[in-house]
Every structure is written in structure tokens, then in C-alpha cells.
Enzyme design. Structure first.
Site, PDB file in Angstrom:
ATOM      1  N   THR A 169      21.634  75.434 119.683  1.00  0.00           N
ATOM      2  CA  THR A 169      20.909  75.968 118.514  1.00  0.00           C
ATOM      3  C   THR A 169      19.791  74.985 118.174  1.00  0.00           C
ATOM      4  O   THR A 169      19.932  73.791 118.426  1.00  0.00           O
ATOM      5  CB  THR A 169      21.895  76.105 117.338  1.00  0.00           C
ATOM      6  OG1 THR A 169      22.766  77.188 117.621  1.00  0.00           O
ATOM      7  CG2 THR A 169      21.194  76.341 116.008  1.00  0.00           C
ATOM      8  N   ARG A 217      28.072  89.891 115.099  1.00  0.00           N
ATOM      9  CA  ARG A 217      28.496  88.655 114.413  1.00  0.00           C
ATOM     10  C   ARG A 217      27.249  87.863 114.002  1.00  0.00           C
ATOM     11  O   ARG A 217      26.320  87.670 114.782  1.00  0.00           O
ATOM     12  CB  ARG A 217      29.366  87.820 115.353  1.00  0.00           C
ATOM     13  CG  ARG A 217      29.788  86.451 114.781  1.00  0.00           C
ATOM     14  CD  ARG A 217      28.829  85.345 115.166  1.00  0.00           C
ATOM     15  NE  ARG A 217      29.325  84.028 114.787  1.00  0.00           N
ATOM     16  CZ  ARG A 217      28.605  82.912 114.856  1.00  0.00           C
ATOM     17  NH1 ARG A 217      27.368  82.959 115.277  1.00  0.00           N
ATOM     18  NH2 ARG A 217      29.122  81.759 114.508  1.00  0.00           N
ATOM     19  N   VAL A 218      27.254  87.406 112.775  1.00  0.00           N
ATOM     20  CA  VAL A 218      26.151  86.586 112.279  1.00  0.00           C
ATOM     21  C   VAL A 218      26.741  85.270 111.798  1.00  0.00           C
ATOM     22  O   VAL A 218      27.726  85.265 111.054  1.00  0.00           O
ATOM     23  CB  VAL A 218      25.403  87.298 111.133  1.00  0.00           C
ATOM     24  CG1 VAL A 218      24.346  86.396 110.529  1.00  0.00           C
ATOM     25  CG2 VAL A 218      24.765  88.597 111.639  1.00  0.00           C
ATOM     26  N   GLY A 219      26.155  84.172 112.238  1.00  0.00           N
ATOM     27  CA  GLY A 219      26.662  82.856 111.834  1.00  0.00           C
ATOM     28  C   GLY A 219      25.902  82.301 110.647  1.00  0.00           C
ATOM     29  O   GLY A 219      25.383  83.041 109.808  1.00  0.00           O
ATOM     30  N   ASP A 220      25.839  80.987 110.594  1.00  0.00           N
ATOM     31  CA  ASP A 220      25.203  80.312 109.465  1.00  0.00           C
ATOM     32  C   ASP A 220      23.683  80.253 109.568  1.00  0.00           C
ATOM     33  O   ASP A 220      22.984  80.179 108.553  1.00  0.00           O
ATOM     34  CB  ASP A 220      25.722  78.877 109.364  1.00  0.00           C
ATOM     35  CG  ASP A 220      25.409  78.103 110.647  1.00  0.00           C
ATOM     36  OD1 ASP A 220      25.852  78.550 111.729  1.00  0.00           O
ATOM     37  OD2 ASP A 220      24.708  77.073 110.580  1.00  0.00           O
ATOM     38  N   THR A 231      23.822  72.867 112.466  1.00  0.00           N
ATOM     39  CA  THR A 231      24.258  73.413 113.748  1.00  0.00           C
ATOM     40  C   THR A 231      25.731  73.092 113.951  1.00  0.00           C
ATOM     41  O   THR A 231      26.226  72.094 113.444  1.00  0.00           O
ATOM     42  CB  THR A 231      23.413  72.844 114.913  1.00  0.00           C
ATOM     43  OG1 THR A 231      24.008  73.223 116.155  1.00  0.00           O
ATOM     44  CG2 THR A 231      23.316  71.334 114.867  1.00  0.00           C
ATOM     45  N   GLY A 232      26.415  73.956 114.687  1.00  0.00           N
ATOM     46  CA  GLY A 232      27.845  73.750 114.924  1.00  0.00           C
ATOM     47  C   GLY A 232      28.596  75.048 114.699  1.00  0.00           C
ATOM     48  O   GLY A 232      28.022  76.136 114.810  1.00  0.00           O
ATOM     49  N   GLY A 234      29.583  77.981 113.177  1.00  0.00           N
ATOM     50  CA  GLY A 234      28.868  78.650 112.103  1.00  0.00           C
ATOM     51  C   GLY A 234      29.735  79.202 111.002  1.00  0.00           C
ATOM     52  O   GLY A 234      29.326  79.222 109.836  1.00  0.00           O
TER      53      GLY A 234
HETATM   54  N1  ASP Z   1      25.719  77.507 114.125  1.00  0.00           N
HETATM   55  C1  ASP Z   1      25.433  78.422 115.202  1.00  0.00           C
HETATM   56  C2  ASP Z   1      26.206  79.711 114.955  1.00  0.00           C
HETATM   57  O1  ASP Z   1      27.357  79.646 114.591  1.00  0.00           O
HETATM   58  C3  ASP Z   1      25.798  77.911 116.547  1.00  0.00           C
HETATM   59  C4  ASP Z   1      25.408  76.502 116.850  1.00  0.00           C
HETATM   60  O2  ASP Z   1      24.834  75.806 116.023  1.00  0.00           O
HETATM   61  O3  ASP Z   1      25.667  76.049 117.978  1.00  0.00           O
HETATM   62  O4  ASP Z   1      25.670  80.757 115.208  1.00  0.00           O
END
Ligand code: ASP
Length: 306
Positions: free
Chosen positions: A177, A205-208, A228-229, A231
Site C-alpha cells: 500500500t 471489501r473496503v479497508g482503512d 498501512t497494515g 485495515g
Molecule cells: N491497509 C490496507 C488495507 O487493509 C492494506 C495495507 O496497508 O497493506 O486495505
């Protein structure tokens, strides 16, 4: 805490202008890490050029994220992770710390630079977050050309999807990301984040990353952050907003470390954050094995690492 020791960095000194980018928290194979750091350095150069020419923080953060989206090393734009149907569904957000305007898109299919569509949402000013078909319509109205989704798909993304599906995981880091935070010479801040999300994610699916306050946040009075990480955890912890609120008082590195530690311990969310304090100090922290990054500020050289 997660499996990896907390790691962090700070630029220490206030700066007239500054920029910090990340190429994703995760576990990038050691041999590939230098290429990710080089991609971050190249993105910082784009942002630096904007800031040195007197451009805005918003333009600089956007330019850096476009460069990262176009680099197939990263999980954004070209090379983004694929969902369980082998589709790149892309999420992005951008926020301006002076006007407090924000724009975001999620589950967007068929556009090379989702951060530019997010910027179009910000400029339009009607709503903040546009999803799926509506995001597509907005992109068309803003003049962007749709590309066949396959044009954004790399062999590496296909391989990651195969690995994720074989492992039977609903969540899997692609480790790429991207995000940027910037301060311009006028003292205005901005943040932007872009991602394909987790490999093998459930369609829709929607993350952060496209959620203002979770994936990105910028407020001239508080600071700017890109996360990032994992989500789902970052989203629930409202990590970017909370990190900026801490950055003002504690400095960016300490604030990033505090949130990354909480994300790992309380939200089972290995993560990384890049942070900018209102005075231009930069800092990051991660609890994952790697997070490529690049930084520059007025009077300093471009730095990068992982
Ligand atoms: N945070 C992102 C998500 O969950 C993924 C990532 O940062 O690697 O979509």
C-alpha cells in the site's frame, strides 16, 4: 505485540517544507526491499520538485502517490492486489489540511490512478467517499479514461492471489500500500493513501485506506498521517486521526509508535504509520518486518529505506 520489534524514525527538526512517503507495511522479501526503497525515493523526488517550485502540499502528496501507483512494485494502481475474483478493486483517499476538504474512492475498477479520482472528488466538494459504480461514474465525469482492468494486473499480483487463496486466508498482506504526507512552504499539510487492499479479499471489501481518519488524515492544526497494515484494525482504531492528534504534542515518531503499538496489542493489527507534525517534523513507526519509506525536507537530501 506482533512478531517484529517496533521500529521508528524521525527527522527531528522543524522544516519549511517536508515530505514523507511509504510503500506499505508488510513482509517484503529481503531481496526486493531495495527496489521498494528506490521507488519511494523516486516518489519523494516528484513531491520535492512540486514543493521546491512553490507548489502546495496537496499537489506534492498527490504527485508522490501517483508515482507509487505507477510503480508495479507496489500494491496500488498498476500491480495492485487482486480480490478473490482476481479483480483489482482499488481504494484511495486524499485530504487537504488547510481547507479540510477530502476526497476518496473505494472498490474502483479500471482506473490507473485512483488517487487522482479521489482528488477529483475533493475538488467536486459534493461528497467525500464514492464507491464502486458511482466512483466509476465520477471518474468519467472528471475526464479520466477507463482502462481494461487486466492492464493493471501484474504476474506478481496473480502469484500473490494464488498464494493467498491456497493458504485459505481472507486477509493477506501484499506489503505495498502507498501513502504520502507533505507540508508546503505556506505551512499547509496534506495526506494521501492508495491501495489494492488485501490479496484475496472478498469482493466489495473496503479497508482503512479510503476512510478519512483511518487511512489518511490532514489538519494544519494537528498534523498529517497515512496508515498501512491490517485495515480492519486500523479502521476500527481510527488510527490516522488519533496519530495526528498525538503528533502535535508528542512529536511524530512518538505518536506513530504509540498508535502502532496500540494497533498491534489491542486491535491485532500489524501496521505502519507515517506522520507529519504541523511544524514540518516527520516520523514513522512500524510493527511489521518491513515498510519502505522515503523522505525529504527543505535543506536536506532525499532519504529512503525499509
Ligand atoms: N491497509 C490496507 C488495507 O487493509 C492494506 C495495507 O496497508 O497493506 O486495505
Amino acid at each position: 505485540m506482533s512478531d517484529h520489534a517496533l521500529k521508528g524514525w524521525s527527522s527531528q527538526t522543524p522544516a519549511r517544507w517536508s515530505i514523507l512517503v511509504h510503500g506499505g507495511a508488510g513482509d517484503v522479501p529481503v531481496a526486493k526491499r531495495p527496489a521498494h526503497a528506490a521507488g519511494c525515493a523516486a516518489a519523494v523526488e516528484r513531491g520535492r520538485a512540486v514543493l521546491e517550485a512553490g507548489g502546495t502540499a496537496l499537489e506534492a502528496a498527490q504527485a508522490a502517490v501517483v508515482a507509487l501507483e505507477d510503480d508495479p512494485c507496489f500494491n496500488a494502481g498498476t500491480g495492485a492486489s487482486l480480490n478473490a475474483d482476481a479483480m483489482p478493486e482499488l481504494d484511495a483517499s486524499i485530504m487537504c489540511g488547510s481547507s479540510l476538504r477530502a476526497g476518496a474512492v473505494c472498490a474502483l475498477v479500471g482506473f490507473k490512478n485512483p488517487v487522482l479520482v479521489a482528488r477529483a472528488a475533493l475538488e467536486r466538494g459534493q461528497h467525500v467517499l464514492y464507491a464502486a459504480e458511482g466512483a466509476r461514474r465520477l471518474a468519467h465525469e472528471a475526464g479520466f479514461t477507463e482502462v481494461p482492468p487486466e492492464e493493471l494486473v501484474t504476474d506478481a499480483a496473480r502469484a500473490k492471489l494464488a498464494a493467498a487463496l491456497a493458504a485459505g486466508q481472507a486477509k493477506n498482506w501484499a506489503g505495498g500500500t502507498v501513502g504520502a504526507v507533505a507540508r508546503d512552504a505556506e505551512g499547509h499539510l496534506a495526506a494521501a493513501t492508495s491501495t489494492g487492499g488485501t490479496a484475496g479479499k472478498y469482493p466489495g471489501r473496503v479497508g482503512d485506506s479510503p476512510i478519512v481518519g483511518a487511512g489518511s488524515y490532514a489538519d494544519d492544526q494537528l498534523g498529517a498521517c497515512s496508515a498501512t497494515g491490517y485495515g480492519e484494525g486500523i479502521l476500527k482504531a481510527v488510527a490516522s486521526y488519533r496519530a495526528t492528534a498525538l503528533a502535535n504534542d508528542h512529536g511524530p515518531r512518538a505518536a506513530a509508535e504509540a498508535l502502532v503499538t496500540e494497533l498491534a496489542n489491542r486491535w491485532t493489527a500489524p501496521a505502519g504509520l507515517i506522520l507529519l507534525a504541523p511544524d514540518g517534523r516527520l516520523g514513522w513507526a512500524r510493527s511489521t518486518a518491513s515498510m519502505s519509506w522515503g523522505a525529504a525536507w527543505h535543506g536536506g537530501e532525499t532519504l529512503s529505506g525499509y
